[in-house]
Write an enzyme that holds these catalytic residues in place. Structure first.
Site, PDB file in Angstrom:
ATOM      1  N   TRP A  28       0.092   2.277  -3.235  1.00 47.75           N
ATOM      2  CA  TRP A  28      -0.720   3.506  -3.252  1.00 47.75           C
ATOM      3  C   TRP A  28       0.221   4.697  -3.259  1.00 47.75           C
ATOM      4  CZ3 TRP A  28      -1.360   8.107  -0.890  1.00 47.75           C
ATOM      5  CH2 TRP A  28      -2.587   8.782  -1.036  1.00 47.75           C
ATOM      6  N   HIS A  68      -7.044  -5.516  -1.715  1.00 44.11           N
ATOM      7  CA  HIS A  68      -5.937  -4.638  -1.341  1.00 44.11           C
ATOM      8  C   HIS A  68      -5.078  -5.257  -0.244  1.00 44.11           C
ATOM      9  CE1 HIS A  68      -3.820  -0.826  -0.873  1.00 44.11           C
ATOM     10  NE2 HIS A  68      -4.041  -0.875   0.434  1.00 44.11           N
ATOM     11  N   ASP A  96      -9.064  -4.787  -5.743  1.00 45.91           N
ATOM     12  CA  ASP A  96      -8.593  -3.708  -4.880  1.00 45.91           C
ATOM     13  C   ASP A  96      -9.485  -2.476  -5.048  1.00 45.91           C
ATOM     14  OD1 ASP A  96      -7.167  -1.802  -3.431  1.00 45.91           O
ATOM     15  OD2 ASP A  96      -5.222  -2.488  -4.163  1.00 45.91           O
ATOM     16  N   SER A 129       0.833  -1.199   0.000  1.00 50.34           N
ATOM     17  CA  SER A 129       0.000   0.000   0.000  1.00 50.34           C
ATOM     18  C   SER A 129       0.872   1.254   0.000  1.00 50.34           C
ATOM     19  CB  SER A 129      -0.962  -0.044   1.187  1.00 50.34           C
ATOM     20  OG  SER A 129      -1.961   0.936   1.067  1.00 50.34           O
ATOM     21  N   MET A 130       0.795   2.106   1.050  1.00 48.35           N
ATOM     22  CA  MET A 130       1.686   3.268   1.083  1.00 48.35           C
ATOM     23  C   MET A 130       3.143   2.849   1.175  1.00 48.35           C
ATOM     24  SD  MET A 130      -0.069   6.335   3.201  1.00 48.35           S
ATOM     25  CE  MET A 130      -1.581   7.137   2.636  1.00 48.35           C
TER      26      MET A 130
END
Length: 301
Positions: free
Chosen positions: A196, A249, A217, A171-172
């Site tokens: 992300w 996700h 996702d 993700s991040m």
């Protein structure tokens, strides 16, 4: 006539003994054939036995693994974490990978990568970030700070080849792995997992990158994240896009054979320059019950 035949026989005897007669010159030794060139040296970074389909999909690899917990109080630039490393000391140094969690998450969400990757022949550092709300650019800097600690100050620094490093993240943290690759082109591999980032374009990246997305996702949809990440990478770069089938996700947060197989193969191929793993990346894997789509350039340089 007898004299002529005797002379000819003498010439044959001389020639047969390794000499050649040149008109008007004395007999001289024949030039020896050049010695055969030695075979190319084996890749010094190969670790472990020859891989098979079952070995890259197995929950555990060839190496026994130990771990070392690193307190946030003993480091700067990131939030500490856990180092997983092969206990073997006879195979030389290993490549290393730092792994970052996603938004609001801690290293525990990425713990399964530690033992799985380390048992295949890597030193793996799953890290905590300074705060769970850190954005991708910050997480990218923290991944690099973690690699610097790992190779310079950690208790296993002498087990690591500091020229063979990679980054991963969810993700991040996945967005952070792209940030780290952009900032440090000397890295050998990057793997953003359902990444992300508000930045969708990465033409500056020079690090071989495997982008992993998930067809289900809804937090970082592939159309607005993983696909543009991949498409914006230079076409000349060794790059690949793996879209998981029937995944969300958060699929990268739990043990997953497909993610493990292609992550191990990517890290082996580019951190260890181990072409034995090319067979799992090229030709391009076909869609199946686990893979929605796979894109990439083959063969790899």
């Amino acid at each position: 006539m007898r004299a002529g035949l005797a002379g000819f026989a003498g010439l044959l005897a001389v020639a047969g003994s390794g000499y050649v007669l040149v008109p008007g010159a004395q007999a001289a030794p024949e030039t020896a054939a050049a010695p055969a060139q030695p075979a190319a040296a084996e890749n010094p970074y190969e670790r472990g036995p020859d891989p098979t389909e079952s070995s890259v999909e197995a929950p555990r690899g060839h190496y026994d693994v130990d771990e070392d917990r690193v307190s946030s109080l003993s480091v700067s630039g990131f939030g500490g974490g856990t180092i997983y490393y092969p206990t073997e000391t006879g195979d030389g140094t290993f490549g290393a990978v730092a792994v970052a969690p996603g938004f609001t998450a801690t290293q525990s969400s990425m713990a399964w990568y530690g033992e799985r990757l380390a048992s295949q022949g890597f030193v793996v550092f799953t890290i905590d970030t300074l705060t769970t709300a850190d954005q991708p650019a910050s997480r990218g800097r923290q991944l690099l700070a973690a690699l610097d600690y790992l190779t310079q100050r950690s208790d296993v620094a002498d087990r690591i080849d500091a020229t063979r490093l990679g980054v991963m993240g969810h993700s991040m943290g996945g967005g952070g792995s792209l940030e780290a690759a952009k900032s440090r082109p000397s890295l050998q591999a990057a793997i953003p997992l359902t990444g992300w980032n508000t930045d969708k374009s990465w033409p500056e990246v020079q690090v071989p990158t495997l982008v992993v997305g998930a067809d289900g996702d809804t937090i970082a949809p592939v159309r607005s994240h993983s696909e543009p990440f991949y498409e914006s990478l230079p076409s000349s770069l060794d790059r690949a896009y793996l879209e998981l089938n029937g995944a969300s996700h958060f699929t990268p947060n739990t043990s997953n054979t497909t993610i493990a197989k292609y992550s191990i193969s990517w890290l082996k191929r580019f951190i260890d320059n181990d072409t034995r793993y090319e067979q799992f990346l090229c030709p391009i894997p076909r869609p199946d019950r686990d893979i929605e789509e796979y894109r990439g350039n083959c063969p790899h340089s």
